[in-house]
Design an enzyme around this catalytic site. Structure first.
Site, PDB file in Angstrom:
ATOM      1  CE  LYS A  92      -4.392  -1.499   0.520  1.00 44.40           C
ATOM      2  NZ  LYS A  92      -5.539  -1.069  -0.301  1.00 44.40           N
ATOM      3  CB  SER A 117      -9.446  -2.688   7.251  1.00 48.58           C
ATOM      4  OG  SER A 117      -8.549  -3.210   6.285  1.00 48.58           O
TER       5      SER A 117
END
Length: 363
Positions: A92, A117
């Site tokens: 990410k 999340s």
């Protein structure tokens, strides 16, 4: 005389066959390139290469590992792209870094906001910290503690939401209105997709150029969209497969239905794979992903154990699902995929703790 004639005919046929094969390869490449030109996706090879140049000073070029033991178990040659060693603990950071450093100074001044999340939240917090701007992070209450701790460690400001996509999005919209920050979606964003696509550039141009296929975890589709766009631009014949939990199989249902399917609830140990496809990622998944392999949680947990015990790499459930897919009966026994002998597997993240419930749940 007839013998010589026969040999000449054999050589002629062989030459024709070789040139025919070359012609087919050229045609395949031209058709793939034509398709990608005709259909305008959210990102492309140009935006991915621009992202690579932009984020190069900040990211790790992650290693590729292999194991003869896992090759024997799978019946293939496996190459593990270890994004679990990326800064922030997951792939990410590539997309978040590209997005943050794409902002002009006026945009960046008010900060960034997202909902996640965990892994995108930590990645965005870290990227914002590097640029010296605030990061407002909406996190569902059921997010793993270790992922929340990463957000705090990197300086992100945590805002809690209920564990539903509707609550996540509405809470983020409220923060956006209050702060004037720039919303950076976890996956449904051109800059995010382009950043994730840099994985393919490293893997195919610098590390393992002879791959037949790449297996990628799928959730919202940002990772696999970037990987597929870059991989098929480099090698149009390569196959890209998605790995998805049975308890969150919206992408598999979407592919089958030919439209985006969302689920009323998800139930999987892979907490990073509970999102749904977006309007930017869906067309890429629809057109460029060659198949979706769904696996049960017990298969994911077993793959985690294999990564730890054999590769000596600690990965989270979402990161291990690619190996679970390749070891699954549905993948091994699919005759359409038997020619995929050299396979890249994206170990997407390693954000977990030693005292985790993941493996205990698998006993």
């Amino acid at each position: 005389m007839s013998f010589k004639t026969g040999k000449i005919a054999e050589q002629t046929n062989l030459s024709a066959g070789i040139f025919g094969l070359l012609d087919c390869t050229i045609v395949l490449k031209m058709e793939a390139e034509s398709q990608m030109r005709e259909i305008k996706y959210a990102a492309d090879i140009s935006s991915i290469k621009e992202a690579q140049a932009r984020i190069k000073p900040f990211i790790h070029e992650t290693p590729v590992l292999s194991s003869e033991t896992l090759n024997l178990l799978s019946g293939r040659q496996l190459f593990f792209k270890c994004e679990c060693f990326q800064k922030g603990g997951a792939f990410k950071f590539r997309g978040a870094c590209n997005a943050v450093f794409s902002l002009d100074d006026d945009q960046a001044a008010k900060g960034v906001v997202t909902h996640s999340s965990g892994n995108h939240a930590a990645a965005l917090s870290f990227a914002a910290k590097l640029r010296g701007i605030p990061a407002y992070i909406v996190i569902p209450k059921n997010a793993p503690k270790c992922k929340v701790e990463n957000v705090v460690r990197y300086g992100g400001q945590v805002i809690w939401s209920e564990p539903t996509m509707q609550s996540r999005e509405s809470t983020a919209a409220k923060v956006l209105q209050e702060t004037g920050a720039v919303l950076l979606h976890p996956y449904n964003d051109r800059r995010i997709i382009s950043g994730q696509g840099t994985i393919s550039l490293e893997l195919l141009e610098q590390q393992v150029p002879h791959l037949d296929a790449i297996v990628v975890p799928i959730s919202g589709g940002g990772l696999i969209s970037g990987v597929a766009l870059a991989a098929k631009s480099i090698n149009p014949a390569i196959r890209v497969f998605a790995a998805e939990p049975e308890g969150a199989n919206d992408a598999a249902q979407s592919k089958e239905a030919g439209r985006i399917i969302t689920l009323s609830e998800t139930n999987t140990v892979a907490d990073g794979l509970r999102a749904f496809l977006g309007d930017l990622t869906w067309p890429i998944v629809r057109d460029l992903v060659d198949g979706i392999v769904t696996v049960e949680d017990k298969e994911i947990i077993n793959a985690m154990k294999l990564c730890y015990e054999i590769l000596k790499v600690a990965v989270e459930p979402s990161g291990a699902i690619g190996l679970a897919a390749v070891l699954s009966d549905s993948f091994k026994n699919n005759p359409a995929w038997k020619d995929c002998t050299n396979i890249g597997i994206i170990l997407s993240g390693g954000t977990s703790t030693l005292q985790t419930d993941y493996c205990r749940n698998g006993n």
